[in-house]
Design a protein around this motif. Sequence first.
Motif, PDB file in Angstrom:
ATOM      1  N   PHE A  49      29.653  30.157  32.410  1.00 48.93           N
ATOM      2  CA  PHE A  49      28.972  29.255  32.157  1.00 48.93           C
ATOM      3  C   PHE A  49      28.866  27.971  31.413  1.00 48.93           C
ATOM      4  CE2 PHE A  49      29.261  30.754  27.693  1.00 48.93           C
ATOM      5  CZ  PHE A  49      28.635  29.642  26.144  1.00 48.93           C
ATOM      6  N   ALA A  50      27.389  27.343  31.088  1.00 48.58           N
ATOM      7  CA  ALA A  50      27.204  26.451  30.785  1.00 48.58           C
ATOM      8  C   ALA A  50      26.181  26.102  30.355  1.00 48.58           C
ATOM      9  CB  ALA A  50      28.184  24.656  31.293  1.00 48.58           C
ATOM     10  N   ALA A  51      25.639  26.108  28.962  1.00 48.24           N
ATOM     11  CA  ALA A  51      24.887  25.790  28.020  1.00 48.24           C
ATOM     12  C   ALA A  51      24.139  24.047  27.243  1.00 48.24           C
ATOM     13  CB  ALA A  51      24.036  26.802  27.229  1.00 48.24           C
ATOM     14  N   PHE A  52      23.243  23.919  27.771  1.00 47.16           N
ATOM     15  CA  PHE A  52      22.555  22.466  27.623  1.00 47.16           C
ATOM     16  C   PHE A  52      21.611  22.031  27.138  1.00 47.16           C
ATOM     17  CE2 PHE A  52      24.886  22.330  32.056  1.00 47.16           C
ATOM     18  CZ  PHE A  52      26.438  21.615  31.379  1.00 47.16           C
ATOM     19  N   ARG A  53      21.212  21.060  25.685  1.00 50.25           N
ATOM     20  CA  ARG A  53      20.202  20.582  25.923  1.00 50.25           C
ATOM     21  C   ARG A  53      18.938  19.823  26.389  1.00 50.25           C
ATOM     22  NH1 ARG A  53      17.198  21.228  20.026  1.00 50.25           N
ATOM     23  NH2 ARG A  53      18.771  21.754  19.356  1.00 50.25           N
ATOM     24  N   LEU A  54      18.198  19.611  26.955  1.00 45.52           N
ATOM     25  CA  LEU A  54      17.971  18.684  27.681  1.00 45.52           C
ATOM     26  C   LEU A  54      16.818  17.718  27.072  1.00 45.52           C
ATOM     27  CD1 LEU A  54      18.500  21.619  29.819  1.00 45.52           C
ATOM     28  CD2 LEU A  54      16.667  20.009  31.547  1.00 45.52           C
ATOM     29  N   LEU A  59      21.576  14.690  27.709  1.00 39.02           N
ATOM     30  CA  LEU A  59      21.759  16.095  28.142  1.00 39.02           C
ATOM     31  C   LEU A  59      23.011  16.212  27.023  1.00 39.02           C
ATOM     32  CD1 LEU A  59      21.457  18.419  30.004  1.00 39.02           C
ATOM     33  CD2 LEU A  59      23.690  17.889  31.151  1.00 39.02           C
ATOM     34  N   ARG A  60      22.864  17.017  26.350  1.00 40.28           N
ATOM     35  CA  ARG A  60      23.802  18.009  25.355  1.00 40.28           C
ATOM     36  C   ARG A  60      24.328  19.284  25.369  1.00 40.28           C
ATOM     37  NH1 ARG A  60      21.310  15.190  19.514  1.00 40.28           N
ATOM     38  NH2 ARG A  60      20.778  13.594  20.091  1.00 40.28           N
ATOM     39  N   GLU A  61      25.866  19.107  25.174  1.00 42.41           N
ATOM     40  CA  GLU A  61      26.078  20.764  25.447  1.00 42.41           C
ATOM     41  C   GLU A  61      25.872  21.143  24.248  1.00 42.41           C
ATOM     42  OE1 GLU A  61      30.669  22.815  25.473  1.00 42.41           O
ATOM     43  OE2 GLU A  61      30.378  20.834  26.007  1.00 42.41           O
ATOM     44  N   VAL A  62      25.807  22.253  25.007  1.00 42.89           N
ATOM     45  CA  VAL A  62      25.102  23.558  23.058  1.00 42.89           C
ATOM     46  C   VAL A  62      26.317  24.777  22.593  1.00 42.89           C
ATOM     47  CG1 VAL A  62      24.184  25.678  22.740  1.00 42.89           C
ATOM     48  CG2 VAL A  62      22.947  24.052  24.042  1.00 42.89           C
ATOM     49  N   ALA A  63      26.700  25.118  23.971  1.00 44.83           N
ATOM     50  CA  ALA A  63      28.132  25.992  24.328  1.00 44.83           C
ATOM     51  C   ALA A  63      28.928  25.428  26.027  1.00 44.83           C
ATOM     52  CB  ALA A  63      27.749  27.211  23.688  1.00 44.83           C
ATOM     53  N   SER A 145      23.592  27.345  32.492  1.00 41.33           N
ATOM     54  CA  SER A 145      24.412  27.460  34.219  1.00 41.33           C
ATOM     55  C   SER A 145      25.547  28.431  34.073  1.00 41.33           C
ATOM     56  CB  SER A 145      24.689  25.726  34.832  1.00 41.33           C
ATOM     57  OG  SER A 145      25.826  25.981  36.087  1.00 41.33           O
ATOM     58  N   VAL A 146      24.469  29.440  34.911  1.00 44.37           N
ATOM     59  CA  VAL A 146      25.561  30.551  35.178  1.00 44.37           C
ATOM     60  C   VAL A 146      26.012  30.790  36.543  1.00 44.37           C
ATOM     61  CG1 VAL A 146      25.271  33.501  34.984  1.00 44.37           C
ATOM     62  CG2 VAL A 146      23.571  31.584  33.846  1.00 44.37           C
ATOM     63  N   LEU A 147      27.531  31.097  36.592  1.00 42.96           N
ATOM     64  CA  LEU A 147      28.317  31.236  37.586  1.00 42.96           C
ATOM     65  C   LEU A 147      29.065  31.652  38.228  1.00 42.96           C
ATOM     66  CD1 LEU A 147      29.869  27.450  36.106  1.00 42.96           C
ATOM     67  CD2 LEU A 147      27.688  27.989  38.097  1.00 42.96           C
ATOM     68  N   ARG A 148      29.214  32.483  39.784  1.00 41.65           N
ATOM     69  CA  ARG A 148      29.849  33.041  39.926  1.00 41.65           C
ATOM     70  C   ARG A 148      31.428  32.057  39.993  1.00 41.65           C
ATOM     71  NH1 ARG A 148      28.859  38.995  41.802  1.00 41.65           N
ATOM     72  NH2 ARG A 148      31.767  39.517  40.561  1.00 41.65           N
ATOM     73  N   ALA A 149      32.668  32.939  40.361  1.00 43.86           N
ATOM     74  CA  ALA A 149      33.612  32.270  40.952  1.00 43.86           C
ATOM     75  C   ALA A 149      34.518  32.681  42.405  1.00 43.86           C
ATOM     76  CB  ALA A 149      35.246  32.880  40.705  1.00 43.86           C
ATOM     77  N   ASP A 150      34.884  31.738  43.360  1.00 40.44           N
ATOM     78  CA  ASP A 150      35.147  31.538  44.152  1.00 40.44           C
ATOM     79  C   ASP A 150      35.455  33.611  44.922  1.00 40.44           C
ATOM     80  OD1 ASP A 150      34.544  30.140  46.719  1.00 40.44           O
ATOM     81  OD2 ASP A 150      35.867  28.745  45.779  1.00 40.44           O
ATOM     82  N   SER A 151      36.653  33.988  44.080  1.00 41.03           N
ATOM     83  CA  SER A 151      36.843  35.446  44.423  1.00 41.03           C
ATOM     84  C   SER A 151      35.755  36.105  44.457  1.00 41.03           C
ATOM     85  CB  SER A 151      38.112  35.627  43.728  1.00 41.03           C
ATOM     86  OG  SER A 151      37.734  35.548  42.207  1.00 41.03           O
ATOM     87  N   LEU A 169      14.671  35.466  25.825  1.00 51.68           N
ATOM     88  CA  LEU A 169      15.653  35.711  24.823  1.00 51.68           C
ATOM     89  C   LEU A 169      16.428  34.947  24.849  1.00 51.68           C
ATOM     90  CD1 LEU A 169      16.845  37.605  23.210  1.00 51.68           C
ATOM     91  CD2 LEU A 169      18.173  39.261  24.200  1.00 51.68           C
ATOM     92  N   LEU A 170      17.019  34.635  26.017  1.00 52.87           N
ATOM     93  CA  LEU A 170      18.624  33.669  25.843  1.00 52.87           C
ATOM     94  C   LEU A 170      18.682  31.514  25.542  1.00 52.87           C
ATOM     95  CD1 LEU A 170      19.680  35.456  29.450  1.00 52.87           C
ATOM     96  CD2 LEU A 170      21.207  34.866  27.066  1.00 52.87           C
ATOM     97  N   VAL A 171      16.893  31.573  26.113  1.00 62.55           N
ATOM     98  CA  VAL A 171      16.641  30.062  25.689  1.00 62.55           C
ATOM     99  C   VAL A 171      16.175  30.271  23.741  1.00 62.55           C
ATOM    100  CG1 VAL A 171      14.954  28.469  25.957  1.00 62.55           C
ATOM    101  CG2 VAL A 171      15.378  29.644  27.713  1.00 62.55           C
ATOM    102  N   ALA A 172      15.779  31.279  23.677  1.00 66.14           N
ATOM    103  CA  ALA A 172      15.338  31.265  22.302  1.00 66.14           C
ATOM    104  C   ALA A 172      16.546  31.529  21.922  1.00 66.14           C
ATOM    105  CB  ALA A 172      15.111  32.687  21.574  1.00 66.14           C
ATOM    106  N   MET A 173      17.742  32.215  22.108  1.00 69.16           N
ATOM    107  CA  MET A 173      18.887  32.319  21.328  1.00 69.16           C
ATOM    108  C   MET A 173      19.853  30.608  21.615  1.00 69.16           C
ATOM    109  SD  MET A 173      20.416  36.648  22.008  1.00 69.16           S
ATOM    110  CE  MET A 173      20.953  36.337  20.648  1.00 69.16           C
ATOM    111  N   LEU A 174      19.985  29.894  22.364  1.00 68.19           N
ATOM    112  CA  LEU A 174      20.823  29.056  22.906  1.00 68.19           C
ATOM    113  C   LEU A 174      19.808  28.048  21.807  1.00 68.19           C
ATOM    114  CD1 LEU A 174      20.948  28.622  26.535  1.00 68.19           C
ATOM    115  CD2 LEU A 174      22.406  28.684  24.999  1.00 68.19           C
ATOM    116  N   ALA A 175      18.828  27.858  21.592  1.00 64.65           N
ATOM    117  CA  ALA A 175      17.935  27.197  20.448  1.00 64.65           C
ATOM    118  C   ALA A 175      18.593  27.404  18.334  1.00 64.65           C
ATOM    119  CB  ALA A 175      16.412  27.446  20.448  1.00 64.65           C
ATOM    120  N   LYS A 176      18.295  28.360  18.839  1.00 66.30           N
ATOM    121  CA  LYS A 176      18.840  28.840  17.375  1.00 66.30           C
ATOM    122  C   LYS A 176      20.177  28.875  17.103  1.00 66.30           C
ATOM    123  CE  LYS A 176      14.148  30.534  16.102  1.00 66.30           C
ATOM    124  NZ  LYS A 176      13.612  29.574  15.251  1.00 66.30           N
TER     125      LYS A 176
END
Length: 282
Positions: A49-54, A59-63, A145-151, A169-176
């Motif tokens: 996954f990759a999370a950002f503040r837009l 664009l700023r990376e959150v995690a 951004s939630v990803l699944r690998a090629d395999s 819930l996920l958006v709220a937790m990313l914000a906090k």
Amino acid sequence: MMTVMVQDRPAAGHSAESALARLIDGMGNDRFGPALASYLHSLCGADHFAAFRLGRDELREVAACCVQPERTARDRVESYVKQGLWKHDPAMTEAQRCVEGGAATIIHVDFSDHGYDDLRPRVYPHVRDRILLCGHSVNGTFGLSVLRADSHAPFAHEAIEKLGQAAELLVAMLAKHADVCQSRPNVAQALTSLPEIENCIVATSPLPRREAEVCARILYGLSSVGIALDLTVSEETVKTYRKRAYQRLAIGSERELLTWYLARWSRWSAERFEAAASTALH
């Protein structure tokens, strides 16, 4: 007396509930990335996954993390952000349009879209499927951004539904998490910001204002002449304030002043951080 028996917890990593508990515990610290990767894996089978503040133009990376943290593609995440590749991402363009409506949105990316002809080999070379979750909170707009690998197979319909149910819930937790991290004390300021030094000394010591100002400028690196010019007093007055301050603090040198100050700055900044974290989490 009443005795309440507590059932054993599920084995770690085997339930979304236990993964969610670790995620909450990791908010505001370095455990958040691996914990979110684990939770998303339990929830929908995500591998990365990759999370950002837009923002409008930034664009700023959150995690960002992989289920196996050591395999996190840091170079691609940084290229996506710092080189502005996100501006050419059709899903991100759609996300910014959707969040204006206020509700959290799920975007299932179609890599066959010609908009990914250049972006996919540079950012998603080993990705089978991608979901972009986006939403707005009082603290800003966030994308996950939630990803699944090629395999692995693409995300199942049920997995996408689960992700959608957890979207708010996920958006709220990313914000906090983002806000708590932003309020974390900056160690570089301990000796490079004169206001920071001065405020700390005033808040944590019995020194009168002028003595605190002199000590702050000593720690900042000014000479006696420089301090005199800065405070519009004579050099002898500066030396008098310094002598009085050292007597009050029971120290005898600049080195001892530095040791005294850093110990207090550490506690002072930690208290401010805890207060900010408590405010953000509530």
